[in-house]
Design an enzyme around this catalytic site. Structure first.
Site, mmCIF file in Angstrom:
data_model
loop_
_atom_site.group_PDB
_atom_site.id
_atom_site.type_symbol
_atom_site.label_atom_id
_atom_site.label_comp_id
_atom_site.label_asym_id
_atom_site.label_seq_id
_atom_site.Cartn_x
_atom_site.Cartn_y
_atom_site.Cartn_z
ATOM 1 N N ARG A 176 46.488 -30.240 53.650
ATOM 2 C CA ARG A 176 45.174 -30.669 53.182
ATOM 3 C C ARG A 176 45.238 -31.599 51.975
ATOM 4 N NH1 ARG A 176 44.686 -25.550 55.194
ATOM 5 N NH2 ARG A 176 44.959 -24.640 53.151
ATOM 6 N N GLU A 191 54.789 -14.732 48.790
ATOM 7 C CA GLU A 191 54.527 -13.303 48.648
ATOM 8 C C GLU A 191 55.602 -12.480 49.355
ATOM 9 O OE1 GLU A 191 50.910 -10.145 49.475
ATOM 10 O OE2 GLU A 191 50.610 -12.268 49.903
#
Length: 172
Positions: free
Chosen positions: A60, A97
């Site tokens: 993006r 993560e």
């Protein structure tokens, strides 16, 4: 213009418990898209974010980077996931993560001393933006700042970034 009204919330995407901020509804709105680019440009200029290059991360950042670069009279440089660029690359590995990922930029895209502005649609934890900054600083670039459409304040991403100006349009 109320940009939040043009962004769709999608609960439990990409996994349960996540509230996804979907910008496709903003992108399809001509006035909203124009306002977004114009306002981001104006805010960058107001804080003096002059750059030789605007750097956008896959994917993006590729949407907002080129028009911002155009308005700032800068070039645009894409930073991609591994294996997407055809020539020799600089690489940085960063922690997610659960695991690690990498980002790459062509070795001949940016030279030491270049002033760079990093842009993306959203800052959450700051991992991707921080890794991009690290990559560019390893090359010897001067990081002048960051620009994001959305900032998820509670996730603390801004604190993971180098101490340069950060421009955002919307905060959640």
């Amino acid at each position: 213009m109320d940009l939040k009204s043009l962004i769709r919330d999608i609960p439990d995407f990409p996994k349960p418990g996540i509230l996804f901020r979907d910008i496709t509804t903003l992108l399809r709105n001509p006035e909203g898209l124009r306002y977004t680019i114009d306002t981001l440009t104006q805010k960058c200029k107001e804080v003096g974010l002059a750059a030789d290059y605007v750097v956008g991360m896959e994917s993006r950042g590729f949407i907002f980077g080129p028009p911002l670069a155009y308005h700032l009279n800068a070039g645009f440089i894409p930073v991609r996931k591994p294996g997407k660029l055809p020539a020799a690359v600089h690489t940085v590995e960063y922690e997610l993560e659960y695991g690690f990922d990498q980002l790459e930029v062509h070795q001949d895209a940016i030279h030491p001393g270049s002033r760079v502005l990093i842009v993306d649609d959203l800052i959450a934890t700051g991992g991707t933006a921080g890794a991009t900054a690290k990559l560019l600083q390893q090359i010897g670039c001067e990081l002048v700042g960051f620009a994001f459409i959305i900032e998820l304040r509670d996730l603390g991403g801004r604190q993971q970034l180098p101490d340069v100006p950060v421009v955002t349009l919307i905060e959640y």
